[in-house]
Design an enzyme around this catalytic site. Structure first.
Site, short mmCIF file in Angstrom:
data_model
loop_
_atom_site.label_atom_id
_atom_site.label_comp_id
_atom_site.label_asym_id
_atom_site.label_seq_id
_atom_site.Cartn_x
_atom_site.Cartn_y
_atom_site.Cartn_z
N ARG A 55 17.44 -20.29 58.56
CA ARG A 55 16.99 -20.03 60.03
C ARG A 55 17.37 -18.52 60.28
O ARG A 55 16.25 -18.01 61.04
CB ARG A 55 17.76 -21.01 60.84
CG ARG A 55 16.99 -20.78 62.21
CD ARG A 55 17.51 -22.00 63.21
NE ARG A 55 16.96 -23.02 62.97
CZ ARG A 55 15.90 -23.26 64.10
NH1 ARG A 55 15.73 -22.65 64.97
NH2 ARG A 55 15.24 -24.54 64.01
N VAL A 96 14.95 -19.72 69.25
CA VAL A 96 15.42 -18.36 68.66
C VAL A 96 16.53 -18.27 68.83
O VAL A 96 17.46 -18.53 69.76
CB VAL A 96 14.60 -17.33 69.25
CG1 VAL A 96 12.96 -17.40 68.88
CG2 VAL A 96 14.18 -17.10 70.95
N THR A 107 7.26 -21.18 79.03
CA THR A 107 6.85 -22.06 79.98
C THR A 107 7.41 -23.48 79.45
O THR A 107 7.38 -23.73 78.09
CB THR A 107 5.26 -22.28 79.96
OG1 THR A 107 4.81 -22.33 78.74
CG2 THR A 107 4.84 -20.70 80.17
N HIS A 108 7.58 -24.48 80.28
CA HIS A 108 7.86 -25.73 79.91
C HIS A 108 7.46 -26.77 80.71
O HIS A 108 7.23 -26.38 82.14
CB HIS A 108 9.68 -25.96 80.13
CG HIS A 108 10.07 -26.99 79.39
ND1 HIS A 108 9.93 -27.31 78.27
CD2 HIS A 108 10.57 -28.21 80.05
CE1 HIS A 108 10.56 -28.68 78.09
NE2 HIS A 108 10.75 -29.01 79.42
C1 GAR Z 1 2.73 -26.55 77.13
O1 GAR Z 1 2.95 -27.54 77.94
C2 GAR Z 1 4.19 -25.93 77.09
O2 GAR Z 1 4.81 -25.97 78.10
C3 GAR Z 1 4.98 -26.79 76.18
O3 GAR Z 1 3.97 -27.01 75.00
C4 GAR Z 1 2.55 -26.98 75.81
C5 GAR Z 1 1.62 -26.27 74.94
O4 GAR Z 1 0.47 -26.46 75.12
N1 GAR Z 1 6.06 -26.10 75.81
C6 GAR Z 1 7.21 -26.68 75.49
O5 GAR Z 1 7.23 -27.98 75.64
C7 GAR Z 1 8.41 -25.99 75.04
N2 GAR Z 1 9.63 -26.76 75.33
P1 GAR Z 1 -0.58 -25.49 74.51
O6 GAR Z 1 -0.46 -25.13 73.22
O7 GAR Z 1 -1.95 -26.13 74.67
O8 GAR Z 1 -0.84 -24.03 75.41
#
Ligand code: GAR
Length: 190
Positions: free
Chosen positions: A65, A93, A108-109
């Site tokens: 990793r 990371v 973003t989460h």
């Molecule tokens: C988004 O909702 C983002 O917040 C989430 O993956 C989705 C990606 O959507 N991320 C996580 O869950 C990180 N822990 P997309 O590929 O359609 O932009």
């Protein structure tokens, strides 16, 4: 402001950023490159149409990793970005990466952190039975969806919601928050 965007999946939030730049909503933001941790993501494919440079640092090509982290860090550094955006990038990371982009790695989460971190933020919120969830934009550190929060907004859980229907409503808000955050960062207001 130069950004590198990292994706693992469909990249619909990335598409919203591409559209916002094209429409003049983010006049000072330039996507230097979009990177993925595996081949064949729709997120990377979207960039071909928009003429954006792409790269893949394939997680499965590395036995350790740390080696993958090193390769990803070097690749991102090569674009000299002001910010790196994790937009649905589903890999943790390590310190090498975080140190290289200290305070400038944005995630973003799809939940109201610190609740429901991890890969299934929407599913876990539904399973818990919360009536309100939401999304968070934050500066990422070496933890799983941890670090100082920049923007956060609530989204109501509706009767009959599935993971998909709830995630779609969350993403509508998430895109708006991400674009607003990028505008703030470009204006030096974060
Ligand atoms: C988004 O909702 C983002 O917040 C989430 O993956 C989705 C990606 O959507 N991320 C996580 O869950 C990180 N822990 P997309 O590929 O359609 O932009």
């Amino acid at each position: 402001m130069r950004i590198v965007v990292l994706v693992s999946g469909t990249g619909s939030n990335l598409q919203a950023v591409i559209d916002a730049i094209a429409s003049g909503e983010l006049p000072n933001v330039e996507i230097a490159a979009v990177g993925a941790d595996k081949h064949g993501t729709l997120g990377v494919q979207r960039c071909a149409d928009a003429g954006i440079e792409t790269f893949v640092v394939n997680f499965k090509d590395y036995s350790e990793r740390a080696q993958w982290n090193h390769a990803l860090t070097e690749k991102c550094l090569s674009y000299a970005p002001d910010y790196v955006i994790s937009s649905g990038f589903m890999r943790i990371v390590n310190e090498e990466f975080i140190n290289a982009f200290e305070g400038t790695y944005i995630n973003t989460h799809p939940a109201l952190l610190p609740s429901f971190p991890g890969a299934h933020g929407v599913r876990d919120a539904l399973a818990y039975g919360v009536k309100v969830t939401g999304c968070t934009v934050h500066i990422a550190d070496t933890g799983v969806d941890t670090g100082p929060i920049l923007r956060q907004e609530a989204v109501e859980v509706l009767p009959g919601d599935t993971e998909e229907s709830l995630h779609e409503r969350i993403k509508v808000v998430e895109r708006r928050l991400l674009i607003a955050t990028l505008a703030d960062l470009a204006a030096g207001k974060a």
